[in-house]
Design a protein around this motif. Structure first.
Motif, mmCIF file in Angstrom:
data_model
loop_
_atom_site.group_PDB
_atom_site.id
_atom_site.type_symbol
_atom_site.label_atom_id
_atom_site.label_comp_id
_atom_site.label_asym_id
_atom_site.label_seq_id
_atom_site.Cartn_x
_atom_site.Cartn_y
_atom_site.Cartn_z
ATOM 1 N N ARG A 33 11.985 -10.153 -8.901
ATOM 2 C CA ARG A 33 13.125 -10.017 -8.292
ATOM 3 C C ARG A 33 13.070 -8.874 -7.285
ATOM 4 O O ARG A 33 14.064 -8.508 -6.468
ATOM 5 C CB ARG A 33 14.443 -10.082 -9.216
ATOM 6 N N GLY A 61 15.109 -1.622 -13.275
ATOM 7 C CA GLY A 61 14.906 -2.876 -12.452
ATOM 8 C C GLY A 61 15.336 -2.793 -11.121
ATOM 9 O O GLY A 61 15.943 -1.957 -10.535
ATOM 10 N N GLY A 64 17.939 -7.367 -11.149
ATOM 11 C CA GLY A 64 17.488 -7.219 -12.521
ATOM 12 C C GLY A 64 16.277 -7.847 -12.936
ATOM 13 O O GLY A 64 15.508 -8.292 -12.276
ATOM 14 N N PHE A 65 15.816 -7.709 -14.313
ATOM 15 C CA PHE A 65 14.764 -8.293 -14.860
ATOM 16 C C PHE A 65 14.767 -9.685 -15.226
ATOM 17 O O PHE A 65 15.991 -10.056 -15.579
ATOM 18 C CB PHE A 65 14.367 -7.436 -16.089
ATOM 19 N N TRP A 115 19.143 -1.925 -19.271
ATOM 20 C CA TRP A 115 19.261 -3.522 -19.064
ATOM 21 C C TRP A 115 20.293 -3.636 -19.922
ATOM 22 O O TRP A 115 20.840 -3.161 -20.915
ATOM 23 C CB TRP A 115 17.985 -4.232 -20.039
ATOM 24 N N GLU A 116 21.355 -4.438 -19.046
ATOM 25 C CA GLU A 116 22.634 -4.763 -19.694
ATOM 26 C C GLU A 116 22.674 -5.785 -20.406
ATOM 27 O O GLU A 116 23.736 -5.738 -21.461
ATOM 28 C CB GLU A 116 23.728 -5.127 -18.342
ATOM 29 N N GLU A 117 21.691 -6.337 -21.016
ATOM 30 C CA GLU A 117 22.154 -7.692 -22.003
ATOM 31 C C GLU A 117 21.262 -7.290 -23.324
ATOM 32 O O GLU A 117 19.859 -6.897 -23.178
ATOM 33 C CB GLU A 117 21.358 -8.888 -21.250
ATOM 34 N N GLU A 170 17.683 -4.821 -7.612
ATOM 35 C CA GLU A 170 19.063 -5.402 -7.701
ATOM 36 C C GLU A 170 19.160 -6.425 -8.483
ATOM 37 O O GLU A 170 20.503 -6.802 -9.051
ATOM 38 C CB GLU A 170 19.291 -5.423 -6.263
ATOM 39 N N ARG A 224 21.854 0.839 -22.558
ATOM 40 C CA ARG A 224 22.684 1.047 -21.746
ATOM 41 C C ARG A 224 23.589 2.108 -21.585
ATOM 42 O O ARG A 224 23.567 2.817 -22.819
ATOM 43 C CB ARG A 224 23.729 -0.251 -22.087
ATOM 44 N N ILE A 246 27.723 -1.224 -15.016
ATOM 45 C CA ILE A 246 26.575 -1.667 -14.638
ATOM 46 C C ILE A 246 26.175 -0.919 -13.236
ATOM 47 O O ILE A 246 26.920 -0.978 -12.417
ATOM 48 C CB ILE A 246 26.066 -3.141 -14.342
ATOM 49 N N ARG A 288 23.909 0.791 -9.930
ATOM 50 C CA ARG A 288 22.883 -0.061 -8.968
ATOM 51 C C ARG A 288 21.621 0.548 -9.630
ATOM 52 O O ARG A 288 21.342 1.660 -10.150
ATOM 53 C CB ARG A 288 23.385 0.644 -7.474
ATOM 54 N N SER A 289 20.772 -0.202 -8.868
ATOM 55 C CA SER A 289 19.368 -0.015 -8.884
ATOM 56 C C SER A 289 18.838 1.577 -8.529
ATOM 57 O O SER A 289 18.262 2.212 -9.352
ATOM 58 C CB SER A 289 18.328 -0.579 -8.246
#
Length: 245
Positions: A110, A192, A196-197, A168-170, A194, A214, A219, A221-222
């Motif tokens: 991405r 990652g 995300g992965f 990673w937020e998840e 903008e 986290r 969240i 910014r990159s």
């Protein structure tokens, strides 16, 4: 005293030929022959020098004293997916100030920018100048390394850091819960783009030992996530918090 980085080869002798970049700085600072400066090789050697010649684009200096300076920051590898526009410039500048020891730019699924091979070297030289200037400004004795642009797989496969973190937020852990009490030999932080992965990239990172973490409810910014991670690690293990004497 003003400090400038120069190649280790240039500092081998007692007479040093200055680069055009250094000469430009000296002219802007209105320094003249007889003025004293410090030249660094980026590996820890410092040379106290006296200017012996200065023209519009050329200059020379004589080494007066050689010494070594040790950097006590915690070793951090920042594996950064290419962000949009010129945000990588900011990442390199502020990451250098915060003690990052190695930058690894990577192309991810991405990542919006797609550098053409013919422009890659031009961009790399720009990034190296940004790192040098940031290290000079914040008075670091060592220059952070800049790895060539790579794929995510190859960058992760070559990682040697003991502590491996992926922002990673998840499905991630709170950062505090995965930080060891004992100071590790070093850390790699994966950031990652903008967007995300992808799930496939997360699986690859996990396979190479990266732990998803986290900071909290927000969240980042990159281009700012790496700063936050570097600051926390330097405070916990490095020279921002006094862990290293």
């Amino acid at each position: 005293m003003h400090r400038f980085f120069i190649t280790p080869e240039a500092l081998r002798g007692e007479q040093v030929t200055l680069t055009e970049e250094i000469v430009h700085h000296l002219v802007v600072l209105r320094l003249s022959e007889g003025a004293e400066i410090v030249l660094l090789d980026g590996l820890g050697t410092l040379c106290h020098c006296r200017l012996t010649g200065l023209a519009k684009k050329t200059g020379t200096a004589t080494v007066l004293v050689r010494s070594k300076e040790i950097e006590r920051s915690f070793p951090i590898e920042l594996i950064q997916a290419l962000p949009k526009a010129d945000k990588m410039d900011l990442i390199l500048q502020k990451g250098t100030e915060l003690g990052v020891t190695r930058f690894l730019p990577v192309q991810t699924n991405r990542s919006v920018p797609r550098l053409e091979p013919k422009r890659e070297e031009q961009r790399r030289q720009r990034w190296l100048r940004i790192i040098r200037e940031a290290a000079r400004q914040c008075r670091r004795p060592l220059l952070p390394q800049l790895a060539p642009l790579a794929t995510l797989d190859s960058a992760l496969a070559g990682c040697q850091s003991a502590l491996r973190l992926m922002l990673w937020e998840e499905g991630s852990h709170a950062l505090e819960s995965v930080l060891p009490q004992q100071i590790p030999a070093g850390a790699a932080v994966l950031i990652g783009p903008e967007g995300g992965f992808s799930s496939e990239e997360v699986a690859v990172a996990r396979r190479f030992g990266f732990v998803p973490v986290r900071f909290g409810p927000r969240i980042l910014r990159s281009e700012t996530a790496g700063f936050a991670a570097a600051t926390i690690l330097q405070y916990r293990y490095g020279d921002l918090g006094g862990a290293q004497s």
